[in-house]
Design an enzyme around this catalytic site. Structure first.
Site, PDB file in Angstrom:
ATOM      1  N   LYS A  62       6.152 -10.653 -19.141  1.00 26.38           N
ATOM      2  CA  LYS A  62       5.652  -9.339 -19.581  1.00 26.38           C
ATOM      3  C   LYS A  62       4.280  -9.498 -20.216  1.00 26.38           C
ATOM      4  O   LYS A  62       3.358  -8.756 -19.917  1.00 26.38           O
ATOM      5  CB  LYS A  62       6.592  -8.692 -20.622  1.00 26.38           C
ATOM      6  CG  LYS A  62       7.878  -8.130 -20.125  1.00 26.38           C
ATOM      7  CD  LYS A  62       7.763  -6.885 -19.274  1.00 26.38           C
ATOM      8  CE  LYS A  62       7.574  -7.172 -17.831  1.00 26.38           C
ATOM      9  NZ  LYS A  62       8.658  -7.475 -16.996  1.00 26.38           N
ATOM     10  N   CYS A  74       0.845  -1.189   0.000  1.00 27.62           N
ATOM     11  CA  CYS A  74       0.000   0.000   0.000  1.00 27.62           C
ATOM     12  C   CYS A  74       0.885   1.246   0.000  1.00 27.62           C
ATOM     13  O   CYS A  74       2.086   1.160   0.261  1.00 27.62           O
ATOM     14  CB  CYS A  74      -0.859   0.037   1.262  1.00 27.62           C
ATOM     15  SG  CYS A  74      -1.718  -1.501   1.561  1.00 27.62           S
ATOM     16  N   ASN A 107       0.627   0.166   6.267  1.00 23.38           N
ATOM     17  CA  ASN A 107       1.127  -0.647   5.159  1.00 23.38           C
ATOM     18  C   ASN A 107       1.896  -1.797   5.787  1.00 23.38           C
ATOM     19  O   ASN A 107       2.730  -1.572   6.664  1.00 23.38           O
ATOM     20  CB  ASN A 107       2.053   0.217   4.289  1.00 23.38           C
ATOM     21  CG  ASN A 107       2.708  -0.572   3.163  1.00 23.38           C
ATOM     22  OD1 ASN A 107       2.210  -1.611   2.762  1.00 23.38           O
ATOM     23  ND2 ASN A 107       3.817  -0.052   2.661  1.00 23.38           N
ATOM     24  N   GLU A 125      11.240 -14.006 -19.352  1.00 22.38           N
ATOM     25  CA  GLU A 125      10.884 -12.616 -19.068  1.00 22.38           C
ATOM     26  C   GLU A 125       9.850 -12.108 -20.082  1.00 22.38           C
ATOM     27  O   GLU A 125       8.921 -11.389 -19.722  1.00 22.38           O
ATOM     28  CB  GLU A 125      12.155 -11.750 -19.072  1.00 22.38           C
ATOM     29  CG  GLU A 125      11.946 -10.262 -18.931  1.00 22.38           C
ATOM     30  CD  GLU A 125      11.218  -9.838 -17.649  1.00 22.38           C
ATOM     31  OE1 GLU A 125      11.009 -10.666 -16.753  1.00 22.38           O
ATOM     32  OE2 GLU A 125      10.827  -8.656 -17.576  1.00 22.38           O
ATOM     33  N   LYS A 173       3.264  -2.742  -7.590  1.00 26.30           N
ATOM     34  CA  LYS A 173       4.640  -2.493  -8.031  1.00 26.30           C
ATOM     35  C   LYS A 173       5.656  -3.069  -7.058  1.00 26.30           C
ATOM     36  O   LYS A 173       6.648  -3.646  -7.450  1.00 26.30           O
ATOM     37  CB  LYS A 173       4.860  -0.985  -8.199  1.00 26.30           C
ATOM     38  CG  LYS A 173       6.258  -0.614  -8.682  1.00 26.30           C
ATOM     39  CD  LYS A 173       6.506  -1.102 -10.098  1.00 26.30           C
ATOM     40  CE  LYS A 173       7.920  -0.847 -10.571  1.00 26.30           C
ATOM     41  NZ  LYS A 173       8.233  -1.668 -11.750  1.00 26.30           N
ATOM     42  N   TRP A 214      -3.561  -2.064  -1.567  1.00 25.58           N
ATOM     43  CA  TRP A 214      -3.527  -3.296  -2.358  1.00 25.58           C
ATOM     44  C   TRP A 214      -3.880  -4.407  -1.377  1.00 25.58           C
ATOM     45  O   TRP A 214      -3.130  -4.681  -0.445  1.00 25.58           O
ATOM     46  CB  TRP A 214      -2.124  -3.489  -2.948  1.00 25.58           C
ATOM     47  CG  TRP A 214      -2.009  -4.706  -3.795  1.00 25.58           C
ATOM     48  CD1 TRP A 214      -2.636  -4.938  -4.993  1.00 25.58           C
ATOM     49  CD2 TRP A 214      -1.199  -5.857  -3.521  1.00 25.58           C
ATOM     50  NE1 TRP A 214      -2.255  -6.162  -5.458  1.00 25.58           N
ATOM     51  CE2 TRP A 214      -1.386  -6.754  -4.598  1.00 25.58           C
ATOM     52  CE3 TRP A 214      -0.340  -6.219  -2.498  1.00 25.58           C
ATOM     53  CZ2 TRP A 214      -0.741  -7.979  -4.661  1.00 25.58           C
ATOM     54  CZ3 TRP A 214       0.300  -7.439  -2.563  1.00 25.58           C
ATOM     55  CH2 TRP A 214       0.099  -8.299  -3.645  1.00 25.58           C
ATOM     56  N   HIS A 229       8.662 -32.723 -25.026  1.00 22.34           N
ATOM     57  CA  HIS A 229       8.423 -33.581 -23.867  1.00 22.34           C
ATOM     58  C   HIS A 229       7.052 -33.327 -23.253  1.00 22.34           C
ATOM     59  O   HIS A 229       6.827 -33.638 -22.090  1.00 22.34           O
ATOM     60  CB  HIS A 229       9.541 -33.394 -22.832  1.00 22.34           C
ATOM     61  CG  HIS A 229      10.876 -33.807 -23.362  1.00 22.34           C
ATOM     62  ND1 HIS A 229      11.201 -35.121 -23.609  1.00 22.34           N
ATOM     63  CD2 HIS A 229      11.953 -33.081 -23.749  1.00 22.34           C
ATOM     64  CE1 HIS A 229      12.430 -35.188 -24.108  1.00 22.34           C
ATOM     65  NE2 HIS A 229      12.906 -33.953 -24.203  1.00 22.34           N
TER      66      HIS A 229
HETATM   67  C1  F6R Z   1       7.265  -7.920 -13.288  1.00 25.83           C
HETATM   68  C2  F6R Z   1       7.784  -7.339 -12.078  1.00 25.83           C
HETATM   69  C3  F6R Z   1       7.901  -8.204 -10.873  1.00 25.83           C
HETATM   70  C4  F6R Z   1       9.105  -7.751 -10.023  1.00 25.83           C
HETATM   71  C5  F6R Z   1       9.136  -8.535  -8.705  1.00 25.83           C
HETATM   72  C6  F6R Z   1      10.344  -8.164  -7.882  1.00 25.83           C
HETATM   73  O1  F6R Z   1       7.257  -7.016 -14.344  1.00 25.83           O
HETATM   74  O2  F6R Z   1       8.078  -6.179 -12.027  1.00 25.83           O
HETATM   75  O3  F6R Z   1       8.006  -9.552 -11.204  1.00 25.83           O
HETATM   76  O4  F6R Z   1      10.271  -7.979 -10.747  1.00 25.83           O
HETATM   77  O5  F6R Z   1       7.971  -8.268  -7.979  1.00 25.83           O
HETATM   78  O6  F6R Z   1      10.352  -6.805  -7.606  1.00 25.83           O
HETATM   79  P1  F6R Z   1      11.674  -6.067  -7.158  1.00 25.83           P
HETATM   80  O7  F6R Z   1      12.622  -6.091  -8.317  1.00 25.83           O
HETATM   81  O8  F6R Z   1      11.247  -4.695  -6.782  1.00 25.83           O
HETATM   82  O9  F6R Z   1      12.238  -6.854  -6.017  1.00 25.83           O
END
Ligand code: F6R
Length: 610
Positions: free
Chosen positions: A487, A2, A104, A483, A605, A78, A506
């Site tokens: 995305k 949050c 938070n 990756e 995030k 969140w 497989h």
């Molecule tokens: C995906 C993404 C997440 C972060 C993960 C780790 O696009 O951003 O998978 O990579 O939550 O976050 P950090 O790098 O902040 O530890």
């Protein structure tokens, strides 16, 4: 996760708090609220988001209902404990409406506390763990709000950043931090801004106190004081934030994600800047003894950062010949890992606040390992708790889907592997110099790709109609495929999976139909023929192959349905370039599907829960 904000000063608090919340929306956005202190008590507006209307947009319509006030707190949520509903949105108040708090983190013992408070007559209005804080404050209050918070802190267990206020103390805010970030900005007019993260206060001030775990702050009457949870005073000084607030804004882009994709050349240049000296030697700014005697490297991370770690592992073994492994942070800590003082543990984290990564970092420290953090956030917990830090200079990353943080993490992986390789005499100076020369030239190559978005938009239009997509590759291409798939799934909501190309036969081939796009990553010279035969396997099952390939793999043109040709790049550095078209495809696929690109559903995030 949050975002929390607080303000006390002489200006109307409502708009300032709302502004701060907008900057923190990346931390969570399923509900939001603001509470202001008034002589009649605490006045609160709060709500969850509505169908297709974000929580903050709904809240914006309610701010005018609040009376004017110069002190208040706000929150963007969140959900962890309790669904995203109006009632579960913060701030939470006690029964009398005199005390309010935002939180938070997670109060681990909230059930016991809640049951006790209920048996004492408290009526709870939400399903959250956080509401206990407001009730406990009221229970413990005997004239001193800071003392009441101290008593609350002695009762709660878990991780938290808390800001609280009471109508009995106009103009006062009290705050505490344990394992969850919290900063206090000192404004121009005897005013203070409290927030989960620096961008929330930058418009108003650049002078910021970073609270440590176990610290409290009390602001009132234009003054601030700090103490530990026992009340022992602490002296703190401000840090001056030098980066630009505008850097955290959208600068005319429709979405932060596209802006951040486009910023990658700049971010890579900044991250490399000053790390290679005139003689061509790598200078990481880390004392030499830190690496001496290291016999093994363990990279710990989550999500995208984990994918960067996979590439780091390969380069460390390839160039430096040091045994290396990459571990998912949430798994690492529970498997009683074999880590000792000769192990270098590298915690990779954009935010530096990811709970699982921090837990792995702490576990590693406990076992005596040397801990190096690779992070994008100065002042983050990872940066402060690690023995040494390598910053990625990507600038604030706001979109939930990580892009520029990933490519700069890869750049750091290259630098670290080259440094250890040359330091141990595993790689000659000339070989190192030629890799560094190529690294320096990569931003220009990425610029070439960024100028070809129309080609990628066409591929994205096709992918956006699929229910499911596969990504395949071998070696470093497989790590990039992982990756690329992440995305696509996180922002387009298309089911996407990455496979080591040799694994298709497989089992996964059973899923390939004419409607299944298979994105083949084909950049590794030594593996080219092998991957080509996997592409043929897909074609034989009528799958549609969209390839991202190096220009010398021309044979692919005959097999794949569509090929995006990359600029010339070596095997080892290819991932830094190859991921860019995959980011762009994911972006346009999400846009085509009308999704909230920067704030995909169910995600946040920074993930400060384990
Ligand atoms: C995906 C993404 C997440 C972060 C993960 C780790 O696009 O951003 O998978 O990579 O939550 O976050 P950090 O790098 O902040 O530890």
């Amino acid at each position: 996760m949050c975002g929390i904000v607080g303000y006390t000063g002489s200006r109307p608090a409502g708009p300032l708090l709302f502004d701060g919340l907008q900057k923190l929306e990346y931390r969570g956005y399923d509900s939001a609220g603001i509470a202001l202190l008034t002589p009649e008590g605490v006045q609160t507006v709060k709500n969850a988001g509505q169908k297709d209307v974000m929580a903050l947009e709904v809240l914006a319509g309610k701010i005018s209902l609040l009376p004017e006030s110069v002190t208040g707190i706000g929150h963007t949520r969140w959900a962890t404990h309790g669904r995203p509903t109006d009632a579960n949105a913060h701030p939470h108040s006690d029964g009398s409406g005199e005390f309010a708090a935002v939180h938070n983190g997670i109060i681990e013992n909230y059930m016991v506390l809640r049951e006790r408070l209920q048996s004492e007559g408290c009526v709870f209005r939400s399903e959250t763990d956080s509401e206990v804080i407001a009730h406990l404050l009221a229970r413990h209050y005997s004239g001193d709000l800071a003392e009441a918070l101290r008593l609350v802190l002695a009762e709660i267990e878990g991780s938290f950043a808390i800001v609280a206020m009471s109508s009995r103390h106009p103009g006062q805010l009290v705050a505490a931090r344990q394992n969850v970030p919290l900063i206090v900005g000192a404004g121009a007019e005897n005013e203070f801004f409290i927030a989960s993260d620096i961008p929330a206060v930058l418009k108003e001030t650049r002078d910021v106190y970073v609270l440590e775990d176990g610290e409290m702050a009390v602001v009132a009457g234009g003054k601030i004081s700090f103490s530990d949870f026992a009340g022992t005073p602490r002296a703190k000084t401000t840090m001056r934030v030098t980066w630009d607030a505008v850097a955290a804004e959208k600068a005319g882009y429709e979405h932060f994600m596209l802006k951040e994709i486009d910023e990658q050349p700049r971010a890579l240049r900044d991250t490399l800047y000053g790390r290679v000296d005139k003689s061509g030697a790598i200078n990481l700014g880390i004392r030499a003894e830190f690496f001496s005697g290291v016999s093994r490297v363990v990279l710990v991370a989550c999500g995208t950062a984990y994918h960067a770690g996979l590439i780091g592992r390969e380069l460390l073994e390839r160039w430096a010949r040091i045994p290396a492994e990459t571990a998912i942070a949430s798994e690492f800590r529970y498997r009683r890992p074999l880590v000792d003082e000769r192990t270098l543990v590298v915690a990779v984290s954009q935010s530096g606040e990811t709970a699982d990564t921090l837990a792995a970092l702490r576990e590693a420290r406990k076992s005596g390992a040397r801990v190096l953090a690779v992070t994008n956030v100065v002042g983050s917990t990872a940066a402060r708790e690690a023995d040494e830090v390598l910053f990625t200079w990507a600038g604030p990353e706001i979109a939930v889907a990580s892009t520029k943080a990933y490519t700069t993490q890869l750049e750091i992986m290259v630098l670290l592997a080259l440094f250890l390789a040359t330091d141990r005499g595993r790689l000659g100076r000339e070989d190192c110099a030629s890799i560094l020369a190529e690294l320096k030239a990569l931003p220009a190559k990425i610029e070439e790709i960024l100028a070809r978005k129309a080609e990628l938009q066409r591929i994205a239009a096709y992918v956006s109609k699929a229910d499911s997509a596969f990504f395949i590759g071998r070696g470093l291409d497989w790590a990039v495929a992982l990756e690329g798939a992440l995305k696509l799934k996180e922002i387009s909501y298309i089911h996407a999976e990455a496979y080591a190309a040799g694994e298709l036969k497989h089992g996964t081939l059973a899923l390939i139909t004419a409607d299944t796009p298979v994105l083949a990553v084909v950049t590794q010279k030594a593996l080219y023929e092998k991957t080509l035969s996997n592409v043929e396997e897909v074609k034989a099952r009528e799958g549609r192959v969209l390839a991202i390939a190096r220009p010398d793999n021309k044979g692919l043109a005959a097999s794949a349905d569509e090929v995006f040709w990359l600029p010339e790049v070596s095997d080892a550095l290819a991932p830094i370039v190859t991921i860019v078209p995959l980011q762009i495809i994911a972006y346009y696929a999400a846009v085509q599907r009308g999704n909230h690109v920067d704030k995909p559903r169910n995600l946040a995030k920074t993930v400060t829960t384990e």
